[in-house]
Write an enzyme that holds these catalytic residues in place. Structure first.
Site, short mmCIF file in Angstrom:
data_model
loop_
_atom_site.label_atom_id
_atom_site.label_comp_id
_atom_site.label_asym_id
_atom_site.label_seq_id
_atom_site.Cartn_x
_atom_site.Cartn_y
_atom_site.Cartn_z
N LYS A 280 1.54 -15.25 7.62
CA LYS A 280 0.43 -14.46 7.32
C LYS A 280 -0.96 -15.09 6.64
O LYS A 280 -0.91 -16.20 5.97
CB LYS A 280 0.54 -13.15 6.19
CG LYS A 280 -0.03 -12.03 6.29
CD LYS A 280 0.58 -10.76 5.73
CE LYS A 280 -0.23 -9.75 5.66
NZ LYS A 280 0.51 -8.44 5.28
N GLU A 360 8.11 6.55 2.92
CA GLU A 360 7.54 7.71 1.90
C GLU A 360 8.50 8.89 1.99
O GLU A 360 8.68 9.58 0.90
CB GLU A 360 6.24 8.13 2.71
CG GLU A 360 5.13 7.18 2.46
CD GLU A 360 5.09 5.97 3.50
OE1 GLU A 360 6.02 6.02 4.45
OE2 GLU A 360 4.17 5.21 3.41
N ARG A 388 4.13 11.75 5.80
CA ARG A 388 5.54 11.59 6.18
C ARG A 388 6.31 12.22 5.44
O ARG A 388 7.49 12.51 6.08
CB ARG A 388 5.71 10.05 6.18
CG ARG A 388 5.07 9.11 7.08
CD ARG A 388 5.85 9.18 8.25
NE ARG A 388 5.24 8.48 9.51
CZ ARG A 388 5.22 7.33 9.87
NH1 ARG A 388 5.98 6.39 8.94
NH2 ARG A 388 4.63 6.92 10.90
C1 LIG Z 1 3.41 5.30 6.86
C2 LIG Z 1 2.55 4.31 6.60
N1 LIG Z 1 2.52 3.69 4.99
C3 LIG Z 1 1.85 2.86 4.51
C4 LIG Z 1 0.86 2.22 5.40
C5 LIG Z 1 0.14 1.02 4.65
N2 LIG Z 1 0.23 -0.19 5.40
C6 LIG Z 1 -0.60 -0.74 6.32
S1 LIG Z 1 -0.24 -2.16 6.90
C7 LIG Z 1 1.26 -2.27 5.65
C8 LIG Z 1 1.98 -3.41 5.74
C9 LIG Z 1 2.71 -3.68 7.19
O1 LIG Z 1 3.37 -4.86 6.73
P1 LIG Z 1 3.90 -5.50 8.09
O2 LIG Z 1 4.17 -4.67 9.06
O3 LIG Z 1 4.62 -6.78 8.04
O4 LIG Z 1 2.56 -6.27 8.81
P2 LIG Z 1 1.62 -7.56 8.27
O5 LIG Z 1 0.43 -7.04 7.75
O6 LIG Z 1 2.51 -8.30 7.45
O7 LIG Z 1 1.38 -8.37 9.40
C10 LIG Z 1 1.26 -1.29 4.87
C11 LIG Z 1 2.04 -0.73 4.02
C12 LIG Z 1 0.69 2.44 6.89
N3 LIG Z 1 -0.14 2.08 7.58
N4 LIG Z 1 1.68 3.47 7.21
#
Ligand SMILES: Cc1ncc(C[n+]2csc(CCOP(=O)(O)OP(=O)(O)O)c2C)c(N)n1
Length: 612
Positions: A280, A360, A388
């Site tokens: 990242k 969630e 959710r």
């Molecule tokens: C249902 C839901 N809960 C929380 C989020 C907030 N959120 C956006 S990106 C993220 C982290 C995602 O991590 P990952 O899939 O590993 O992607 P990375 O950013 O590490 O590439 C979160 C928790 C969301 N988009 N949707």
């Protein structure tokens, strides 16, 4: 080949392999330059550059279908699919969205923003393809953070039992917004580590092969051990046991290696999982070192528009303090402990904070279990993501009368993130739930008072609040079920809540200049509504208006109208709200303006009715 020469992925296929590192660098610079001004998801996108290049060089989009989970990591995809010229408008009102949007491009297949649904979407498309006898590849890119969401397992379970050809690319950077949590994260770490182990063994193998006497035999023996170890350690059972062919772990910044694997899996007749390891923030040292800080970067804000600390931080600080004398208090977060203001709490009480990952629904039911076991749980989740957990709130919390308090952060317009992130359906979602008290504070002090009150209750309470409120309101004290008059006036009564009260108070100033005295009322308890207040206003002959940063249907205006009807009173004379439509991205200020909710527009709407 320069980025400016690529108008679609077909152009990218003409690039020579040796041109690609420079192209990747150019994409990174473009992303950094834009996000520095407009804000956005920096670290996730920097980590995705090579992976996106490799996918677009091997796939044949838009005939082949590429679906991003969440979609926050699609900036390189946007740059490679004909949107460079507009890239500087990213996240700006009427500019490009920070997430995939169908109206922008044929290369964006779904309007996404909420996590963990990409495998379901991809499987649906793949099944449609097969039923219609069509031929194209379907690829879902899912982060390891998103993989903590239960929907992924429902989809893997379904896909793995079918023979539907489908590629899931697991983009594993070990991070969600902060470090990834849970047993899956541990398993992925094990798989990444074993990859390093095998890499080290390659050096040993090369050395053995070069041994002058018996080198080949030694090498073959070593190879057998290595394959055995690979089967036990690396060809893990995790995804294969779910019916997927597993490829990986693969270096997500090695373009040649990535392209080779993507070409290899093209013809596999069944579900495939390609496990790609990325870093990242790759290519920008600060973001590599502090990926959490650079997950979501705030847009540039002019000095006069700067706001203070978030209400989430105030809630977190207050509950951390209360927890000192209340060992029964605990907190549940869903991959957003820091963003919801509970960083200090987890520092101090790591045993009493449960970060469940992007789960969630599980967070809600977990809270019910904790409450049944005698704890007083707070569930801190952004309003949009709590959607959710609708069924779990109804069945596992309200039906049980569980004393759980929901802290619904980022209620109201979500600004630059757009349609998927606005918290504008929370009132309609929760108002219908029997036994739940729904509150909306207008400032930090009221939020604290609501938290204290919630702890005196024996049933569910939900407190919805925006990221910030700007000014200190003339708030006198919270009394559950009572709407407080912030400003008196007999020509009109303007009922509102939370951050929009700021606009309402300014609207009352404007009206006063025009000779109209408008009362401003803080509807801090949205459910149950204050019938007494509505009745008194009617009896005093004061026309009622509601104003809210929420969708019209099911919001404060609807609640007031319903309560008036039940008491045989006329409906409010005006219900100012966001339209029942999806609201695009843009700054809160510009969106309020677009939908008629600025102070001047509220004043004009009232004046038109009261003194046309
Ligand atoms: C249902 C839901 N809960 C929380 C989020 C907030 N959120 C956006 S990106 C993220 C982290 C995602 O991590 P990952 O899939 O590993 O992607 P990375 O950013 O590490 O590439 C979160 C928790 C969301 N988009 N949707």
């Amino acid at each position: 080949m320069k980025l400016s020469e690529i108008t679609c992925p077909a152009d990218l296929k003409q690039a020579q392999a040796q041109d690609l590192p420079a192209l990747a660098q150019e994409i990174r610079e473009e992303i950094i330059k834009t996000v520095a001004v407009n804000g956005g998801h920096l670290a996730s996108n920097l980590g995705m550059v090579e992976l996106t290049l490799a996918l677009h060089r091997t796939l044949n989009c838009p005939t082949d279908r590429l679906i991003f989970d969440v979609g926050h990591q699609c900036y390189a995809h946007k740059l490679l699919t004909g949107r460079q010229a507009r890239f500087s408008t990213l996240r700006k009102t009427d500019g490009l969205c920070g997430f995939p949007r169908r109206e922008e491009s044929a290369y964006d297949l779904f309007d996404t923003g909420h996590a963990s649904n990409a495998i379901s979407l991809a499987l649906g498309m793949a099944r449609a393809r097969d039923l219609k006898g069509e031929h194209y590849q379907v690829v879902a890119v899912v982060g390891d953070g998103a993989m903590t969401g239960g929907m992924c397992y429902e989809a893997l379970n379904d896909a793995g039992s079918s023979h539907t050809p489908l590629v899931v690319v697991l983009n594993d950077n070990g991070m969600s917004i902060s470090s990834n949590t849970g047993a899956l994260a541990r398993q992925l770490t094990r798989m990444r580590v074993s990859r390093g182990w095998l890499g080290a063994k390659k050096a040993v193998a090369d050395a053995l092969r070069k041994t002058p006497v018996g080198g080949d035999a030694l090498y073959r023996g070593f190879q057998r051990i290595k394959n055995h170890v690979r089967n036990v350690l690396v060809r893990d059972k995790y995804f294969t046991s779910l019916g997927f062919r597993y490829f990986g772990p693969i270096d997500g910044h090695d373009l040649t290696g990535l392209e080779r694997v993507f070409r290899q899996v093209e013809t596999i007749e069944g579900p495939v999982l390609v496990h790609v390891v990325t870093k990242k923030g790759y290519g920008f040292r600060d973001a590599e070192e502090k990926p959490e800080k650079y997950h979501g970067v705030s847009p540039f804000v002019p000095e006069d528009e700067k706001t203070g600390p978030t209400l989430g931080a105030a809630a977190g600080a207050h509950i951390t303090q209360l927890a000192e004398s209340r060992p029964d208090l605990c907190v549940i977060t869903a991959a957003m402990t820091g963003s919801t203001g509970f960083g200090p709490f987890v520092e101090k009480y790591p045993d009493r904070l449960f970060d469940v990952g992007i789960a969630e629904e599980h967070a809600v039911s977990l809270a019910s279990g904790l409450a049944a076991g005698g704890m007083r749980p707070f569930v801190a989740i952004y309003e949009t993501f709590l959607q959710r957990g609708y069924d779990q709130i109804l069945e596992d919390i309200c039906l049980q009368g569980a004393p759980v308090t929901f802290l619904m952060d980022r209620a109201g317009l979500g600004g630059e993130d757009g349609a998927t992130h606005h918290g504008i359906y929370g009132v309609s979602m929760l108002h219908a739930m029997p036994g739940l008290t729904l509150l909306a504070p207008c400032c930090e002090a009221e939020l604290r008072a609501m938290i204290d009150w919630a702890l005196t209750q024996n049933g569910p309470v939900a407190i919805r609040y925006p990221k910030n409120t700007k000014v200190n309101l003339p708030f006198a004290g919270f009394s559950a079920g009572k709407w407080e008059t912030l400003r008196r006036g007999g020509d009109a009564a303007l009922i509102s809540c939370s951050a929009l009260l700021e606009e309402c108070l300014t609207a009352a100033d404007t009206l006063e200049k025009n000779g109209l005295r408008a009362a401003v009322i803080n509807a801090s308890t949205l459910s149950p509504a204050d019938d007494g207040c509505l009745l008194r206003l009617h009896q005093a002959g004061i026309p009622v208006f509601t104003a809210e940063e929420h969708a019209l249907t099911g919001g404060l205006g609807s609640i007031a109208a319903q309560h008036c009807a039940r008491m045989g009173l006329p409906s409010p004379r005006g219900m100012l709200a966001l339209p029942d439509a999806f609201i695009p991205h843009g700054s809160r200020k510009q969106l309020l303006q677009r939908y008629g909710l600025t102070a001047e527009q509220i004043a004009a709407a009232i004046q038109k009715v009261v003194r046309p």
